[in-house]
Design a protein around this motif. Structure first.
Motif, short mmCIF file in Angstrom:
data_model
loop_
_atom_site.label_atom_id
_atom_site.label_comp_id
_atom_site.label_asym_id
_atom_site.label_seq_id
_atom_site.Cartn_x
_atom_site.Cartn_y
_atom_site.Cartn_z
N GLU A 167 -60.17 -48.97 12.50
CA GLU A 167 -61.02 -47.92 11.93
C GLU A 167 -60.22 -46.65 11.65
OE1 GLU A 167 -64.33 -45.85 10.51
OE2 GLU A 167 -63.91 -47.99 10.76
N GLU A 168 -59.31 -46.31 12.53
CA GLU A 168 -58.49 -45.11 12.32
C GLU A 168 -57.58 -45.28 11.10
OE1 GLU A 168 -56.76 -41.90 15.32
OE2 GLU A 168 -55.92 -43.89 15.63
N ASP A 169 -57.02 -46.47 10.93
CA ASP A 169 -56.20 -46.73 9.74
C ASP A 169 -57.05 -46.65 8.47
OD1 ASP A 169 -54.01 -47.07 11.32
OD2 ASP A 169 -54.14 -49.26 11.39
N ASN A 170 -58.27 -47.17 8.51
CA ASN A 170 -59.15 -47.12 7.35
C ASN A 170 -59.52 -45.69 6.99
OD1 ASN A 170 -59.16 -49.90 7.11
ND2 ASN A 170 -61.03 -50.16 8.31
N GLN A 171 -59.80 -44.86 7.98
CA GLN A 171 -60.13 -43.47 7.72
C GLN A 171 -58.95 -42.73 7.10
OE1 GLN A 171 -61.78 -41.43 11.08
NE2 GLN A 171 -63.44 -42.90 11.39
N GLY A 172 -57.74 -43.04 7.56
CA GLY A 172 -56.57 -42.42 6.97
C GLY A 172 -56.37 -42.83 5.53
N ASN A 173 -56.62 -44.10 5.22
CA ASN A 173 -56.49 -44.57 3.83
C ASN A 173 -57.54 -43.93 2.93
OD1 ASN A 173 -54.34 -46.23 4.50
ND2 ASN A 173 -55.66 -47.98 4.96
N GLU A 174 -58.76 -43.75 3.44
CA GLU A 174 -59.81 -43.12 2.63
C GLU A 174 -59.48 -41.67 2.31
OE1 GLU A 174 -63.46 -43.53 4.69
OE2 GLU A 174 -63.60 -45.71 4.38
N LYS A 175 -58.90 -40.96 3.26
CA LYS A 175 -58.52 -39.58 3.00
C LYS A 175 -57.47 -39.49 1.92
CE LYS A 175 -59.62 -37.84 7.63
NZ LYS A 175 -59.06 -37.25 8.89
N ARG A 176 -56.51 -40.41 1.95
CA ARG A 176 -55.45 -40.40 0.93
C ARG A 176 -56.01 -40.80 -0.43
NH1 ARG A 176 -52.46 -42.24 5.43
NH2 ARG A 176 -52.96 -44.40 4.99
N THR A 177 -57.03 -41.68 -0.46
CA THR A 177 -57.62 -42.09 -1.72
C THR A 177 -58.45 -40.98 -2.34
OG1 THR A 177 -57.72 -44.37 -0.90
CG2 THR A 177 -59.08 -43.83 -2.80
N LEU A 178 -59.19 -40.23 -1.50
CA LEU A 178 -60.04 -39.16 -2.00
C LEU A 178 -59.23 -37.97 -2.49
CD1 LEU A 178 -62.84 -39.20 0.72
CD2 LEU A 178 -63.01 -40.02 -1.63
N ASN A 179 -58.03 -37.79 -2.07
CA ASN A 179 -57.22 -36.65 -2.48
C ASN A 179 -55.83 -37.12 -2.90
OD1 ASN A 179 -56.45 -34.04 -2.98
ND2 ASN A 179 -56.23 -33.45 -0.82
N PRO A 180 -55.76 -37.88 -4.04
CA PRO A 180 -54.46 -38.43 -4.45
C PRO A 180 -53.52 -37.40 -5.04
CG PRO A 180 -56.12 -38.93 -6.09
CD PRO A 180 -56.83 -38.26 -4.95
N ASN A 181 -54.04 -36.24 -5.51
CA ASN A 181 -53.19 -35.25 -6.16
C ASN A 181 -52.56 -34.27 -5.18
OD1 ASN A 181 -53.81 -36.24 -8.75
ND2 ASN A 181 -55.73 -35.08 -8.77
N ALA A 182 -52.92 -34.39 -3.90
CA ALA A 182 -52.40 -33.42 -2.93
C ALA A 182 -50.89 -33.52 -2.82
CB ALA A 182 -53.05 -33.64 -1.57
N ALA A 183 -50.38 -34.77 -2.77
CA ALA A 183 -48.94 -34.94 -2.63
C ALA A 183 -48.21 -34.47 -3.89
CB ALA A 183 -48.60 -36.40 -2.34
N LYS A 184 -48.80 -34.76 -5.09
CA LYS A 184 -48.16 -34.32 -6.32
C LYS A 184 -48.13 -32.80 -6.42
CE LYS A 184 -49.51 -38.44 -8.92
NZ LYS A 184 -50.25 -38.93 -10.11
N ALA A 185 -49.21 -32.15 -6.02
CA ALA A 185 -49.26 -30.70 -6.08
C ALA A 185 -48.19 -30.09 -5.18
CB ALA A 185 -50.65 -30.19 -5.68
N ASN A 186 -48.05 -30.67 -3.99
CA ASN A 186 -47.03 -30.16 -3.08
C ASN A 186 -45.64 -30.36 -3.65
OD1 ASN A 186 -48.94 -29.40 -1.21
ND2 ASN A 186 -48.89 -31.38 -0.14
N LEU A 187 -45.41 -31.49 -4.33
CA LEU A 187 -44.11 -31.76 -4.92
C LEU A 187 -43.79 -30.79 -6.03
CD1 LEU A 187 -41.64 -33.58 -5.05
CD2 LEU A 187 -42.88 -35.09 -6.59
N MET A 188 -44.80 -30.47 -6.89
CA MET A 188 -44.59 -29.53 -7.98
C MET A 188 -44.29 -28.13 -7.45
SD MET A 188 -47.55 -30.74 -10.64
CE MET A 188 -47.18 -29.40 -11.78
N GLU A 189 -45.00 -27.73 -6.40
CA GLU A 189 -44.73 -26.43 -5.81
C GLU A 189 -43.32 -26.37 -5.25
OE1 GLU A 189 -46.41 -23.67 -5.69
OE2 GLU A 189 -48.10 -24.43 -6.83
N HIS A 190 -42.88 -27.46 -4.66
CA HIS A 190 -41.54 -27.49 -4.10
C HIS A 190 -40.48 -27.40 -5.20
CE1 HIS A 190 -38.21 -28.59 -1.51
NE2 HIS A 190 -37.88 -29.54 -2.37
#
Length: 235
Positions: A167-190
């Motif tokens: 269940e903890e792994d599933n919750q982590g995957n759902e968070k990453r699916t709901l916010n897929p642009n977070a990593a890209k935004a951080n990369l662009m800022e960097h």
């Protein structure tokens, strides 16, 4: 210490009192038996004292027999064990899981407390452990907690931990699916910060060959219309 004294055949002196013999009953053999008993009891008492720290030696060296010394130590540490039991029970009852920490790691912390309770002789059944872990799940796991409570099939602690891990792994995957642009935004800022300048920023005025602002040259000839100097031609 009890095991050590047993290997030396001295453990019986932790419970035996000195032999009582009347004065009219003393003969050579009886006196030899008394002397042998006193010598063995003397060894037992001093083996006990030798196992104590320097501070405790000063406290317990006043005890005259091995039995008296052993009973005093036994009473002291049994009282401490009773305090340890109450402390462990308090730890178990007050343990609460939080959303900011990994659930599996918190379950492992709770299992260590339960292991200490078992080591103190207080046995908790496995079904009680499962129910306690479910009840202590953090607030964000409310729906999954209710789901586990309504399951009729009995679970072992290992089965419960496996379900929680999935269940903890599933919750982590759902968070990453709901916010897929977070990593890209951080990369662009960097990337933007690493270049030092934003390429979209407007550039300032161009400088001339000597560092000054370049100006358009004035017309120095005669005007074809009026014949005056310094005017630009209509061309």
């Amino acid at each position: 210490m009890l095991f050590y004294l047993t290997t030396l055949n001295l453990a019986r002196f932790l419970k035996e009192d000195p032999p009582f013999i009347g004065e009219d009953e003393i003969d050579v053999q009886t006196q030899q038996a008394i002397d042998a008993w006193k010598h063995a009891e003397f060894l037992c008492r001093n083996y006990l004292l030798n196992g104590l720290s320097d501070t405790l030696y000063g406290v317990y060296s006043v005890k005259k027999t091995a039995k008296e010394l052993w009973n005093s130590l036994d009473h002291k540490y049994k009282a401490e064990d009773a305090g340890a039991k109450k402390f462990l029970v308090g730890q178990f009852l007050n343990f609460k899981m939080v959303d900011s920490k990994n659930v599996i790691s918190q379950v492992q912390e709770l299992q260590l407390i339960i292991h200490g309770i078992h080591a103190e002789g207080m046995v908790l059944s496995e079904s009680f452990q499962v129910g306690a872990i479910i009840e202590k799940l953090p607030p964000a796991w409310k729906d999954f907690k209710n789901y586990l409570k309504h399951k009729r099939k009995e679970m072992s602690v290992e089965d419960l931990i496996l379900r929680l891990r999935v269940e903890e792994d599933n919750q982590g995957n759902e968070k990453r699916t709901l916010n897929p642009n977070a990593a890209k935004a951080n990369l662009m800022e960097h990337d933007r910060g690493s270049k030092g300048k934003n390429p979209k920023h407007k550039q300032g005025p161009k400088l001339g060959p000597k560092g000054g602002i370049a100006k358009k040259p004035k017309f120095q000839g005669k005007c074809f219309n009026c014949g005056k100097m310094g005017h630009k031609s209509s061309e």
